[in-house]
Write a protein that holds these residues in place. Structure first.
Motif, PDB file in Angstrom:
ATOM      1  N   UNK A 104     -19.131   3.160  89.530  1.00  0.00           N
ATOM      2  CA  UNK A 104     -18.617   2.019  90.273  1.00  0.00           C
ATOM      3  C   UNK A 104     -18.483   0.761  89.446  1.00  0.00           C
ATOM      4  N   UNK A 105     -18.742   0.861  88.150  1.00  0.00           N
ATOM      5  CA  UNK A 105     -18.662  -0.305  87.259  1.00  0.00           C
ATOM      6  C   UNK A 105     -17.409  -0.232  86.405  1.00  0.00           C
ATOM      7  N   UNK A 106     -17.202   0.924  85.789  1.00  0.00           N
ATOM      8  CA  UNK A 106     -16.067   1.108  84.895  1.00  0.00           C
ATOM      9  C   UNK A 106     -14.928   1.742  85.681  1.00  0.00           C
ATOM     10  N   UNK A 107     -13.761   1.116  85.678  1.00  0.00           N
ATOM     11  CA  UNK A 107     -12.682   1.578  86.551  1.00  0.00           C
ATOM     12  C   UNK A 107     -12.102   2.923  86.161  1.00  0.00           C
ATOM     13  N   UNK A 108     -11.542   3.563  87.167  1.00  0.00           N
ATOM     14  CA  UNK A 108     -10.788   4.794  86.945  1.00  0.00           C
ATOM     15  C   UNK A 108      -9.532   4.446  86.163  1.00  0.00           C
ATOM     16  N   UNK A 109      -9.104   5.360  85.333  1.00  0.00           N
ATOM     17  CA  UNK A 109      -7.892   5.158  84.543  1.00  0.00           C
ATOM     18  C   UNK A 109      -6.776   6.089  84.969  1.00  0.00           C
ATOM     19  N   UNK A 110      -7.091   7.092  85.773  1.00  0.00           N
ATOM     20  CA  UNK A 110      -6.065   8.040  86.204  1.00  0.00           C
ATOM     21  C   UNK A 110      -6.142   8.248  87.706  1.00  0.00           C
ATOM     22  N   UNK A 111      -5.019   8.720  88.251  1.00  0.00           N
ATOM     23  CA  UNK A 111      -4.942   8.956  89.687  1.00  0.00           C
ATOM     24  C   UNK A 111      -4.443   7.725  90.424  1.00  0.00           C
ATOM     25  N   UNK A 112      -4.478   7.778  91.717  1.00  0.00           N
ATOM     26  CA  UNK A 112      -4.149   6.640  92.554  1.00  0.00           C
ATOM     27  C   UNK A 112      -2.674   6.345  92.752  1.00  0.00           C
ATOM     28  N   UNK A 113      -1.790   7.139  92.172  1.00  0.00           N
ATOM     29  CA  UNK A 113      -0.368   6.851  92.317  1.00  0.00           C
ATOM     30  C   UNK A 113       0.011   6.945  93.793  1.00  0.00           C
ATOM     31  N   UNK A 114       0.649   5.888  94.286  1.00  0.00           N
ATOM     32  CA  UNK A 114       1.034   5.818  95.688  1.00  0.00           C
ATOM     33  C   UNK A 114      -0.040   5.257  96.600  1.00  0.00           C
TER      34      UNK A 114
END
Length: 138
Positions: free
Chosen positions: A23-33
């Motif tokens: 929960x500290x370092x952001x996700x870099x992949x996924x989330x499209x849309x």
């Protein structure tokens, strides 16, 4: 090469597959849309509108414990891998200073320039953000 560099320099914070950590370092992949949903996930693939912005950010700020430490080849390799992880480019794509301009980011049209004539100047920024799920440029 980009995957190797990513695993060595990025995965400790962002996870082996770019899922983010603790929960500290952001996700870099996924989330499209996902930006216009109630649970937006801002990643390289879902949020950033320009490939050059990703490259510049990584060049200036990453890795967090040694910013500006990536040489040019490593920089292009790891950013290429980020784009590949997000299904933006194929694995065999050769990212460099000439080819980066040909990349079309999924959120390329997701930012609004408030100076455009089609924006109602009387609509509050927060209302536009909540309706559209996108970032507004000043």
């Amino acid at each position: 090469m980009g995957k190797k560099i990513y695993l060595e320099k990025c995965a400790a914070c962002h996870g082996e597959t770019g899922e983010g950590m603790m929960g500290i370092y952001p996700a870099l992949s996924g989330g499209i849309g996902s930006l216009a949903t109630t649970t937006p996930l801002r990643t390289v693939g879902s949020f950033w509108p320009y490939p050059e912005s990703v490259l510049d950010y990584v060049r200036r700020a990453m890795p967090l414990n040694a910013p500006q430490s990536l040489n040019t080849d490593d920089l292009y390799s790891v950013v290429s891998y980020l784009f590949y992880m997000n299904h933006i480019i194929p694995q065999e794509f050769s990212l460099n200073e000439k080819t980066i301009h040909s990349i079309k980011m999924p959120n390329k049209d997701g930012f609004i320039n408030e100076k455009e004539e089609n924006i109602n100047k009387n609509t509050p920024r927060d209302e536009l953000r909540s309706r559209l799920g996108i970032c507004l440029h000043p």
